[in-house]
Design a protein around this motif. Structure first.
Motif, short mmCIF file in Angstrom:
data_model
loop_
_atom_site.label_atom_id
_atom_site.label_comp_id
_atom_site.label_asym_id
_atom_site.label_seq_id
_atom_site.Cartn_x
_atom_site.Cartn_y
_atom_site.Cartn_z
N ARG A 224 89.99 15.39 5.40
CA ARG A 224 88.94 15.62 6.39
C ARG A 224 88.47 17.06 6.37
NH1 ARG A 224 91.99 12.06 9.76
NH2 ARG A 224 92.96 13.82 10.87
N ALA A 225 89.42 18.00 6.22
CA ALA A 225 89.05 19.41 6.17
C ALA A 225 88.15 19.71 4.97
CB ALA A 225 90.31 20.28 6.11
N SER A 226 88.35 18.95 3.89
CA SER A 226 87.54 19.18 2.68
C SER A 226 86.25 18.40 2.68
CB SER A 226 88.37 18.81 1.44
OG SER A 226 88.59 17.41 1.39
N GLY A 227 86.08 17.49 3.67
CA GLY A 227 84.87 16.68 3.72
C GLY A 227 84.84 15.57 2.70
N MET A 228 86.03 15.05 2.32
CA MET A 228 86.12 14.00 1.32
C MET A 228 86.94 12.83 1.85
SD MET A 228 87.05 16.38 -2.01
CE MET A 228 86.99 14.99 -3.16
N SER A 229 86.84 11.71 1.16
CA SER A 229 87.70 10.58 1.49
C SER A 229 89.12 10.90 1.02
CB SER A 229 87.21 9.30 0.81
OG SER A 229 87.42 9.38 -0.60
N ARG A 230 90.10 10.20 1.60
CA ARG A 230 91.49 10.47 1.26
C ARG A 230 91.76 10.28 -0.23
NH1 ARG A 230 96.31 8.46 0.12
NH2 ARG A 230 98.18 9.19 1.23
N SER A 231 91.33 9.16 -0.78
CA SER A 231 91.62 8.86 -2.18
C SER A 231 90.92 9.82 -3.13
CB SER A 231 91.24 7.42 -2.50
OG SER A 231 89.85 7.21 -2.27
N ALA A 232 89.65 10.13 -2.83
CA ALA A 232 88.91 11.05 -3.70
C ALA A 232 89.51 12.45 -3.65
CB ALA A 232 87.44 11.08 -3.29
N PHE A 233 89.90 12.88 -2.45
CA PHE A 233 90.50 14.21 -2.31
C PHE A 233 91.83 14.30 -3.05
CE2 PHE A 233 93.75 16.61 0.09
CZ PHE A 233 93.29 17.89 -0.15
N ALA A 234 92.71 13.32 -2.84
CA ALA A 234 94.02 13.35 -3.48
C ALA A 234 93.90 13.36 -4.99
CB ALA A 234 94.85 12.16 -3.02
N SER A 235 92.97 12.56 -5.52
CA SER A 235 92.79 12.49 -6.97
C SER A 235 92.24 13.79 -7.52
CB SER A 235 91.84 11.33 -7.30
OG SER A 235 91.57 11.29 -8.68
N ARG A 236 91.21 14.35 -6.85
CA ARG A 236 90.60 15.58 -7.37
C ARG A 236 91.57 16.75 -7.23
NH1 ARG A 236 84.83 17.92 -5.36
NH2 ARG A 236 84.25 15.74 -5.75
N PHE A 237 92.29 16.84 -6.13
CA PHE A 237 93.21 17.96 -5.93
C PHE A 237 94.26 17.98 -7.04
CE2 PHE A 237 96.57 20.51 -4.20
CZ PHE A 237 95.96 21.38 -3.30
N LYS A 238 94.86 16.83 -7.31
CA LYS A 238 95.90 16.78 -8.35
C LYS A 238 95.33 17.10 -9.72
CE LYS A 238 99.72 14.09 -10.17
NZ LYS A 238 100.52 12.84 -10.09
N ALA A 239 94.11 16.61 -10.00
CA ALA A 239 93.50 16.85 -11.31
C ALA A 239 93.21 18.32 -11.53
CB ALA A 239 92.22 16.03 -11.44
N VAL A 240 92.75 19.03 -10.49
CA VAL A 240 92.35 20.43 -10.64
C VAL A 240 93.54 21.38 -10.44
CG1 VAL A 240 90.87 22.27 -9.75
CG2 VAL A 240 89.98 19.94 -9.96
N VAL A 241 94.29 21.17 -9.38
CA VAL A 241 95.39 22.08 -9.05
C VAL A 241 96.62 21.81 -9.92
CG1 VAL A 241 96.91 22.91 -7.20
CG2 VAL A 241 94.52 22.36 -6.71
N GLY A 242 96.80 20.55 -10.31
CA GLY A 242 97.93 20.21 -11.16
C GLY A 242 99.12 19.65 -10.42
N GLN A 243 98.98 19.48 -9.11
CA GLN A 243 100.05 18.90 -8.29
C GLN A 243 99.42 18.30 -7.05
OE1 GLN A 243 101.21 23.39 -6.80
NE2 GLN A 243 102.85 21.94 -7.00
N PRO A 244 100.09 17.33 -6.40
CA PRO A 244 99.55 16.72 -5.19
C PRO A 244 99.42 17.76 -4.06
CG PRO A 244 101.32 15.38 -6.10
CD PRO A 244 101.36 16.70 -6.83
N PRO A 245 98.55 17.49 -3.10
CA PRO A 245 98.30 18.47 -2.02
C PRO A 245 99.55 18.88 -1.25
CG PRO A 245 96.66 16.72 -1.96
CD PRO A 245 97.67 16.30 -2.97
N LEU A 246 100.39 17.91 -0.87
CA LEU A 246 101.56 18.25 -0.06
C LEU A 246 102.63 18.96 -0.89
CD1 LEU A 246 101.86 15.17 2.32
CD2 LEU A 246 100.59 17.30 2.62
N GLU A 247 102.67 18.71 -2.17
CA GLU A 247 103.59 19.45 -3.04
C GLU A 247 103.16 20.91 -3.14
OE1 GLU A 247 104.59 19.37 -7.77
OE2 GLU A 247 104.75 17.44 -6.70
#
Length: 309
Positions: A224-247
């Protein structure tokens, strides 16, 4: 607060030193590497740089900067046929903050410097940077970055009252501006939290985590803070950052805890609360999993080291 500001705010630069070196052709020197951050600015002339991280020779010219973030060995020379000498021998030629070396031909002038940083303080930053960062003169630079380089060259050429203090501060500014310059090179920066700062959606979630790491963040609230859906955010975050958001959040909380543990007057319960853990036991488990030691043992080791200095 963005992650870069957060990391740099806790960074303590120690033992900063600088050198102005005039190398006349033919010349060449080799370094076995030192566990410090090293800067080299080519004021005038040209040079060739090689290192295990960059086996292909890197051509340097006036205005270029390279920065090394660990003990990577390297060689610099004016021509591949030039004899290289060890930097230990070059250091013996020092007179004050200046060194002259070489065979008396065309001169290449460098301003070099190094400083020591606590590895724990900058681990999140060093982890996303290359071992060797080369910034060319023809790459886009801010006016502030160019001004720091010009001031650094001028201050080392004509030192005045308080020059050593001025030059130390300029190296700090150069460090910050160099990372900024690197962060806007999309062809080189494709993965890690630094790359994520260029993504306007992911940047919002990173800023939220760094502004309040103790908050009860979930993937849903970060999405929500990023303005994205949960699934889209989780997928993009891991792809770019290299790890899941909570990790990523856990790693940052432990990094923040390391800073807090350096403060003698902050209790373990206070540290655990400030990084988002309701109980010391839960904090202990996460900290040991991430670092291999407990918070208490980590603090005792820090205090013992400080008492021996």
């Amino acid at each position: 607060m963005d992650p870069l500001t957060d990391i740099l705010a806790g960074m303590n630069i120690r033992a900063a030193q600088f050198t102005r070196l005039d190398a006349s052709a033919p010349w060449g020197f080799a370094s076995s590497g030192d566990p410090v951050v090293k800067f080299v600015l080519v004021v005038r002339g040209s040079a060739i740089l090689t290192s295990p991280a960059h086996p292909e020779p890197i051509a340097l010219c006036g205005g270029d900067v390279f920065i090394m973030f660990d003990a990577e060995p390297y060689r610099m020379f004016d021509h591949e046929d030039s004899r290289t000498i060890d930097c230990i021998e070059v250091e013996k030629l020092r007179v004050g903050n200046r060194i002259e070396v070489g065979g008396g031909g065309a001169v290449t002038t460098f301003v070099s410097g190094f400083f020591d940083i606590d590895a724990a303080e900058v681990r999140p930053l060093v982890g996303v940077l290359p071992k060797l960062l080369h910034l060319k003169l023809d790459q886009s630079r801010s006016l502030a970055f160019q001004s720091v380089l010009e001031l650094l060259a001028l201050e080392t050429e004509r030192p005045g009252l308080g020059s050593e203090a001025v030059i130390s501060r300029l190296f700090e500014l150069l460090f910050v501006h160099a990372i900024r310059a690197y962060s806007v090179q999309p062809n080189d920066l494709t993965r890690g939290w630094l790359a994520a700062l260029s993504d306007r959606h992911l940047a919002l979630s990173l800023e939220a985590m760094h502004a309040d790491p103790a908050a009860a963040w979930t993937v849903e609230t970060l999405a929500r803070a990023s303005g994205m859906s949960r699934s889209a955010f989780a997928s993009r975050f891991k792809a770019v950052v290299g790890q899941p958001p909570l990790e990523y959040l856990t790693g940052w909380r432990v990094h923040r805890a390391v800073r807090l543990l350096q403060q003698r007057n902050t209790s373990l319960s206070e540290v655990s609360r400030r990084v988002g853990y309701e109980s010391v036991a839960a904090f202990n488990r996460v900290f040991k999993r991430e670092t291999g030691t407990t918070p208490g043992a980590f603090r005792r080791a820090l205090l013992a080291e400080a008492d021996t200095i």
